[in-house]
Design a protein around this motif. Structure first.
Motif, PDB file in Angstrom:
ATOM      1  N   ASP A  34     -18.865  57.206 -39.329  1.00  0.00           N
ATOM      2  CA  ASP A  34     -18.792  57.258 -38.436  1.00  0.00           C
ATOM      3  C   ASP A  34     -17.479  57.768 -36.761  1.00  0.00           C
ATOM      4  O   ASP A  34     -18.132  58.213 -36.061  1.00  0.00           O
ATOM      5  N   GLY A  35     -16.560  58.195 -37.380  1.00  0.00           N
ATOM      6  CA  GLY A  35     -15.277  58.705 -36.346  1.00  0.00           C
ATOM      7  C   GLY A  35     -14.862  57.420 -36.056  1.00  0.00           C
ATOM      8  O   GLY A  35     -13.736  57.953 -35.042  1.00  0.00           O
ATOM      9  N   ARG A  36     -15.681  56.276 -36.482  1.00  0.00           N
ATOM     10  CA  ARG A  36     -13.703  55.480 -35.933  1.00  0.00           C
ATOM     11  C   ARG A  36     -13.152  55.476 -36.522  1.00  0.00           C
ATOM     12  O   ARG A  36     -12.493  55.862 -37.283  1.00  0.00           O
ATOM     13  N   PRO A  37     -11.814  55.115 -35.684  1.00  0.00           N
ATOM     14  CA  PRO A  37     -10.273  55.522 -35.368  1.00  0.00           C
ATOM     15  C   PRO A  37     -10.318  54.491 -36.170  1.00  0.00           C
ATOM     16  O   PRO A  37      -8.365  54.282 -37.574  1.00  0.00           O
ATOM     17  N   PHE A  38     -10.283  52.831 -36.291  1.00  0.00           N
ATOM     18  CA  PHE A  38      -9.537  51.937 -37.165  1.00  0.00           C
ATOM     19  C   PHE A  38     -10.543  51.099 -38.228  1.00  0.00           C
ATOM     20  O   PHE A  38     -12.326  51.463 -37.893  1.00  0.00           O
ATOM     21  N   ILE A  39     -10.514  50.535 -39.129  1.00  0.00           N
ATOM     22  CA  ILE A  39     -11.492  50.465 -39.639  1.00  0.00           C
ATOM     23  C   ILE A  39     -12.317  49.005 -39.515  1.00  0.00           C
ATOM     24  O   ILE A  39     -13.918  49.338 -39.377  1.00  0.00           O
ATOM     25  N   THR A  40     -12.682  48.308 -37.792  1.00  0.00           N
ATOM     26  CA  THR A  40     -13.685  47.712 -37.430  1.00  0.00           C
ATOM     27  C   THR A  40     -13.828  47.974 -35.978  1.00  0.00           C
ATOM     28  O   THR A  40     -15.001  47.828 -35.600  1.00  0.00           O
ATOM     29  N   GLY A  41     -13.058  48.824 -35.966  1.00  0.00           N
ATOM     30  CA  GLY A  41     -13.744  50.056 -34.929  1.00  0.00           C
ATOM     31  C   GLY A  41     -12.794  50.523 -33.642  1.00  0.00           C
ATOM     32  O   GLY A  41     -11.694  51.263 -34.664  1.00  0.00           O
ATOM     33  N   ASP A  42     -12.602  50.500 -32.807  1.00  0.00           N
ATOM     34  CA  ASP A  42     -12.091  51.244 -31.531  1.00  0.00           C
ATOM     35  C   ASP A  42      -9.982  50.840 -31.487  1.00  0.00           C
ATOM     36  O   ASP A  42      -9.179  51.212 -31.286  1.00  0.00           O
ATOM     37  N   THR A  43     -10.585  49.174 -32.446  1.00  0.00           N
ATOM     38  CA  THR A  43      -8.987  48.168 -32.202  1.00  0.00           C
ATOM     39  C   THR A  43      -8.203  48.248 -33.587  1.00  0.00           C
ATOM     40  O   THR A  43      -9.333  48.089 -34.541  1.00  0.00           O
ATOM     41  N   PHE A  44      -7.137  48.597 -33.432  1.00  0.00           N
ATOM     42  CA  PHE A  44      -6.912  48.111 -34.857  1.00  0.00           C
ATOM     43  C   PHE A  44      -6.800  46.530 -35.022  1.00  0.00           C
ATOM     44  O   PHE A  44      -6.159  45.493 -34.027  1.00  0.00           O
ATOM     45  N   THR A  45      -6.667  45.935 -36.108  1.00  0.00           N
ATOM     46  CA  THR A  45      -7.121  44.660 -36.106  1.00  0.00           C
ATOM     47  C   THR A  45      -6.086  44.207 -37.398  1.00  0.00           C
ATOM     48  O   THR A  45      -6.011  45.229 -38.096  1.00  0.00           O
ATOM     49  N   PHE A  46      -6.650  42.763 -38.072  1.00  0.00           N
ATOM     50  CA  PHE A  46      -6.302  42.582 -39.328  1.00  0.00           C
ATOM     51  C   PHE A  46      -6.622  43.413 -40.785  1.00  0.00           C
ATOM     52  O   PHE A  46      -5.689  43.407 -42.095  1.00  0.00           O
ATOM     53  N   ALA A  47      -7.642  44.034 -40.935  1.00  0.00           N
ATOM     54  CA  ALA A  47      -8.329  44.768 -41.354  1.00  0.00           C
ATOM     55  C   ALA A  47      -7.680  46.084 -41.459  1.00  0.00           C
ATOM     56  O   ALA A  47      -7.907  46.748 -42.728  1.00  0.00           O
ATOM     57  N   ASP A  48      -6.812  46.319 -40.902  1.00  0.00           N
ATOM     58  CA  ASP A  48      -5.533  47.400 -40.793  1.00  0.00           C
ATOM     59  C   ASP A  48      -4.723  47.297 -41.561  1.00  0.00           C
ATOM     60  O   ASP A  48      -4.824  47.906 -41.927  1.00  0.00           O
ATOM     61  N   VAL A  49      -4.451  45.890 -41.352  1.00  0.00           N
ATOM     62  CA  VAL A  49      -3.066  45.236 -42.295  1.00  0.00           C
ATOM     63  C   VAL A  49      -4.070  45.592 -43.408  1.00  0.00           C
ATOM     64  O   VAL A  49      -2.740  46.000 -44.167  1.00  0.00           O
ATOM     65  N   GLN A  50      -4.919  44.826 -44.063  1.00  0.00           N
ATOM     66  CA  GLN A  50      -4.438  44.691 -45.389  1.00  0.00           C
ATOM     67  C   GLN A  50      -5.373  46.548 -46.326  1.00  0.00           C
ATOM     68  O   GLN A  50      -4.745  46.961 -47.507  1.00  0.00           O
ATOM     69  N   GLY A  51      -5.881  46.803 -45.385  1.00  0.00           N
ATOM     70  CA  GLY A  51      -5.925  48.639 -45.420  1.00  0.00           C
ATOM     71  C   GLY A  51      -4.943  49.358 -45.514  1.00  0.00           C
ATOM     72  O   GLY A  51      -4.044  49.992 -46.568  1.00  0.00           O
ATOM     73  N   MET A  52      -3.423  49.101 -44.951  1.00  0.00           N
ATOM     74  CA  MET A  52      -2.339  49.723 -45.492  1.00  0.00           C
ATOM     75  C   MET A  52      -1.424  49.392 -46.460  1.00  0.00           C
ATOM     76  O   MET A  52      -1.066  49.554 -46.989  1.00  0.00           O
ATOM     77  N   THR A  53      -1.754  47.794 -46.369  1.00  0.00           N
ATOM     78  CA  THR A  53      -0.606  47.378 -47.618  1.00  0.00           C
ATOM     79  C   THR A  53      -1.454  48.049 -49.212  1.00  0.00           C
ATOM     80  O   THR A  53      -1.109  48.414 -49.811  1.00  0.00           O
ATOM     81  N   ALA A  54      -2.630  48.137 -49.387  1.00  0.00           N
ATOM     82  CA  ALA A  54      -3.286  48.682 -50.313  1.00  0.00           C
ATOM     83  C   ALA A  54      -3.184  49.941 -50.169  1.00  0.00           C
ATOM     84  O   ALA A  54      -2.285  50.813 -51.319  1.00  0.00           O
ATOM     85  N   LEU A  55      -2.874  50.388 -49.046  1.00  0.00           N
ATOM     86  CA  LEU A  55      -2.386  51.782 -49.084  1.00  0.00           C
ATOM     87  C   LEU A  55      -0.919  52.140 -49.213  1.00  0.00           C
ATOM     88  O   LEU A  55      -0.082  53.372 -50.160  1.00  0.00           O
ATOM     89  N   MET A  56       0.375  51.081 -48.871  1.00  0.00           N
ATOM     90  CA  MET A  56       1.022  51.770 -49.704  1.00  0.00           C
ATOM     91  C   MET A  56       1.853  51.149 -51.121  1.00  0.00           C
ATOM     92  O   MET A  56       2.372  52.060 -51.653  1.00  0.00           O
ATOM     93  N   LEU A  57       0.625  50.224 -52.008  1.00  0.00           N
ATOM     94  CA  LEU A  57       0.435  49.894 -52.932  1.00  0.00           C
ATOM     95  C   LEU A  57      -0.186  51.513 -53.762  1.00  0.00           C
ATOM     96  O   LEU A  57       0.815  51.822 -54.691  1.00  0.00           O
ATOM     97  N   ALA A  58      -0.719  51.971 -52.932  1.00  0.00           N
ATOM     98  CA  ALA A  58      -1.613  52.977 -53.802  1.00  0.00           C
ATOM     99  C   ALA A  58      -0.510  54.241 -53.678  1.00  0.00           C
ATOM    100  O   ALA A  58      -0.286  55.133 -54.779  1.00  0.00           O
ATOM    101  N   ASP A  59       0.321  54.202 -52.891  1.00  0.00           N
ATOM    102  CA  ASP A  59       1.483  55.782 -52.870  1.00  0.00           C
ATOM    103  C   ASP A  59       2.561  55.092 -53.673  1.00  0.00           C
ATOM    104  O   ASP A  59       2.785  55.940 -54.507  1.00  0.00           O
ATOM    105  N   ILE A  60       2.783  54.175 -54.429  1.00  0.00           N
ATOM    106  CA  ILE A  60       3.543  53.993 -55.615  1.00  0.00           C
ATOM    107  C   ILE A  60       2.819  54.234 -56.798  1.00  0.00           C
ATOM    108  O   ILE A  60       4.071  54.901 -57.097  1.00  0.00           O
ATOM    109  N   PHE A  61       1.523  53.443 -57.042  1.00  0.00           N
ATOM    110  CA  PHE A  61       1.502  54.503 -58.150  1.00  0.00           C
ATOM    111  C   PHE A  61       0.164  55.568 -57.707  1.00  0.00           C
ATOM    112  O   PHE A  61      -0.257  55.846 -59.112  1.00  0.00           O
ATOM    113  N   ASP A  62       0.809  56.402 -57.502  1.00  0.00           N
ATOM    114  CA  ASP A  62       0.275  57.573 -56.661  1.00  0.00           C
ATOM    115  C   ASP A  62      -1.366  57.360 -57.148  1.00  0.00           C
ATOM    116  O   ASP A  62      -2.033  58.669 -57.884  1.00  0.00           O
TER     117      ASP A  62
END
Length: 201
Positions: free
Chosen positions: A148-176
């Protein structure tokens, strides 16, 4: 208070959160698998896991999400977990979804794959391989949710949901296991959070 920290995904979640809050929390750096398994540390957390937040009154909070909840309540000026009941509910919903769908499969793969966890669980290599195979579909789900084009996971504002996503992303980077390029919405979100100062936390 002081934070017992190490190079581990759950500890990274708290470091990102602290950076986004713009607060200072003294840290005790530990070596994962060595210091965290020592008897002295197990007096703080019997599971031998980081992070651990030790308060000035001697109380101890373990589990990264519990620590983030405590810090969000203690320092409410940047409310990453929401203010109104609706915000709190939506952020919690998305935090759980991102944790379950993105972070957990990679985390389970790691626990069943790395020698570090061989004495913690009975490792099943086939299960680790199955979790790896799941990830393209998980990213496709995430990509569709962000269509739907929202910039962050819950909408227009960065929240803890994005923190969760960043943690997954960092782990994903390590393991390709990062989002495939054809998941354009997930890739856009990924680039957006990677540009934040907290990415280096």
């Amino acid at each position: 208070m002081k934070l017992y920290d190490a190079q581990a995904a759950n500890a990274k979640r708290v470091r990102i959160f602290i950076a986004e809050k713009g607060i200072e929390v003294p840290k005790v750096e530990l070596e994962l698998g060595k210091d965290t398994r020592a008897s002295e540390f197990r007096k703080l957390n019997s599971l031998g896991e980081v992070p651990v937040l030790e308060l000035d009154n001697g109380n101890v909070i373990t589990d990264s999400i519990a620590i983030c909840r405590y810090l969000d309540a203690l320092f409410p000026d940047v409310p990453l977990m929401g203010r109104s009941p609706v915000e709190i509910g939506r952020i919690e919903m998305w935090s759980q979804r991102v944790y379950q769908e993105l972070f957990l499969p990679i985390g389970l793969m790691v626990r069943h794959q790395l020698p570090l966890f061989a004495d913690v669980i009975e490792q099943v290599p086939e299960f680790a391989a199955a979790q790896r195979r799941l990830m393209p579909k998980k990213w496709q789900w995430f990509d569709q949710e962000l269509s739907d084009g929202r910039p962050f996971i819950t909408g227009d504002t960065f929240t803890f949901a994005d923190v969760q996503g960043m943690t997954a992303l960092m782990l994903a980077d390590i393991f390709d296991l990062a989002a495939p390029n054809d998941c354009v919405n997930a890739v856009y979100w990924s680039a957006k959070v990677r540009s934040r100062k907290s990415w280096e936390a």
